[in-house]
Enzyme design. Structure first.
Site, PDB file in Angstrom:
ATOM      1  N   ARG A  84     -40.852  -1.703  17.811  1.00 53.80           N
ATOM      2  CA  ARG A  84     -42.095  -1.054  18.232  1.00 53.80           C
ATOM      3  C   ARG A  84     -41.945   0.466  18.297  1.00 53.80           C
ATOM      4  O   ARG A  84     -42.863   1.215  17.969  1.00 53.80           O
ATOM      5  CB  ARG A  84     -42.509  -1.620  19.597  1.00 53.80           C
ATOM      6  N   HIS A  88     -44.485   3.112  16.535  1.00 50.31           N
ATOM      7  CA  HIS A  88     -45.208   4.114  17.323  1.00 50.31           C
ATOM      8  C   HIS A  88     -44.789   5.526  16.949  1.00 50.31           C
ATOM      9  O   HIS A  88     -45.546   6.480  17.178  1.00 50.31           O
ATOM     10  CB  HIS A  88     -45.003   3.860  18.818  1.00 50.31           C
ATOM     11  N   ASN A 116     -48.203   4.312  25.007  1.00 51.34           N
ATOM     12  CA  ASN A 116     -46.759   4.359  25.268  1.00 51.34           C
ATOM     13  C   ASN A 116     -46.379   4.320  26.743  1.00 51.34           C
ATOM     14  O   ASN A 116     -45.320   3.802  27.100  1.00 51.34           O
ATOM     15  CB  ASN A 116     -46.162   5.631  24.656  1.00 51.34           C
ATOM     16  N   HIS A 221     -45.982  -9.739  16.311  1.00 57.95           N
ATOM     17  CA  HIS A 221     -45.816 -10.501  17.468  1.00 57.95           C
ATOM     18  C   HIS A 221     -45.017 -11.754  17.187  1.00 57.95           C
ATOM     19  O   HIS A 221     -45.246 -12.770  17.742  1.00 57.95           O
ATOM     20  CB  HIS A 221     -47.138 -10.782  18.135  1.00 57.95           C
TER      21      HIS A 221
END
Length: 355
Positions: A84, A88, A116, A221
């Site tokens: 992740r 990001h 975040n 996911h």
């Protein structure tokens, strides 16, 4: 005498050029163009190629994997967090490690953006990798490349695919809180919003659905967990009428309610893939078909009625190998978003601070 000075100057320049090329192979050899070593066929290389540290730090990937193995063995969901982090980072200013910068006199940290804050993690693992690489190969391996290597390593150690990883990114000297707030899709995204935000990064619908298989908010996911705050709306007020999302399978809905009450408990967590929450597989796509996709941005891949996302969800649910292959391709593509190369940016000594 003049001839000697010119000749000496040429030799010094040649020596310095060779030294820089060994430390940063690729400088002066077509960076930013098509056809650099290791480039994907028919796609721009952006100056990135897998052999980038072959001479300057050949042990780099072994060091990364040794730290990851210990960190993920200690806490399996750390793999999801590191994947992740890479996502990001790339969606803000390109893959430049801007997400790692702490607040300072000149930096407003992206760590405090809405996607975040109190959510992204894994910084200590990146710090440890950075420290060991600095000991072995001082100021050679960029923090942006550490993030990319950590994302691939985390996927592999969780049972997912590997890929030939283009390297050679450099680190930004800036961060952007506002871009972090605006470019990372929220968990209640509509399908059209997701497609738009991915297209902004040069990624298409195939990339969107494939990358939903990784633990990135709101995307997914196959491994990882989500906070109650990210799916509470679906349980209690999906369409502004104080009713739940009717696409949720009923027993799954009641299970989520027990974890996530209507008021409070926003930091309670639920697996994004409750069947195999720390294993990289294609069960995530099967769960969407069964009405058990946790986030709204999961469910709309099936029901959003835009493009071919429904067909892609069904295809990946049916064929795990197909998903793995496309996931690897899309990760390479995502990792190529606007990297800093050549003499742009820097290689940070400490990933949290500009040099």
């Amino acid at each position: 005498m003049a001839y000697f000075k010119v000749a000496f100057g040429f030799l010094v320049t040649a020596f310095l050029s060779a030294t820089v090329s060994l430390a940063h192979p690729g400088l002066g050899f077509g960076w930013g163009g098509v056809g650099a070593p290791g480039a994907q066929s028919g796609a721009p290389s952006y100056g990135l190629f897998p052999q980038f540290y072959q001479f300057s730090c050949p042990q780099a990937e072994d060091i990364v994997m040794s730290v990851l193995e210990k960190a993920i063995a200690k806490e399996p969901r750390m793999a999801a967090s590191l994947l992740r982090l890479h996502f990001h980072d790339c969606f803000v200013q390109g893959c430049d490690a801007s997400i790692l910068l702490d607040n300072s006199a000149t930096i407003v940290s992206e760590k405090n953006s809405l996607p975040n804050r109190n959510s992204v993690r894994g910084f200590e693992v990146i710090d440890e990798i950075n420290g060991k690489l600095e000991e072995a190969c001082p100021q050679t391996v960029s923090c942006a490349d550490i993030l990319a290597m950590a994302a691939r390593g985390s996927t592999v150690l969780s049972g997912g695919p590997s890929w030939e990883l283009p390297l050679g990114r450099r680190d930004s000297k800036t961060a952007s809180l506002s871009t972090s707030n605006n470019n990372i899709p929220p968990p209640n995204s509509t399908l059209q919003n997701l497609i738009t935000l991915f297209q902004r990064q040069g990624l298409d619908e195939v990339d969107l659905v494939a990358l939903s298989g990784q633990p990135i908010v709101p995307r997914g996911h196959t491994i990882g967990v989500a906070r109650c705050a990210t799916f509470k709306q679906r349980l209690y007020n999906q369409n502004g009428n104080n009713l739940p999302d009717q696409t949720l399978e009923r027993s799954y809905y009641y299970g989520l309610k027990s974890v996530c009450p209507k008021s409070g408990s926003d930091n309670n967590i639920s697996p994004l893939d409750f069947g195999s929450p720390v294993k990289f597989d294609n069960l995530y796509f099967k769960l969407i078909l069964w009405g058990k996709g946790l986030l709204n941005s999961d469910e709309v891949l099936l029901t959003g009625n835009v493009g071919n996302t429904m067909e892609l969800v069904k295809a990946y649910a049916k064929d795990e190998n197909l998903f793995f292959k496309q996931f690897a391709k899309s990760m390479i593509k995502m990792g190529n978003i606007s990297p800093l190369t050549g003499f742009n940016g820097e290689v940070r000594k400490n990933c949290r601070l500009v040099n």
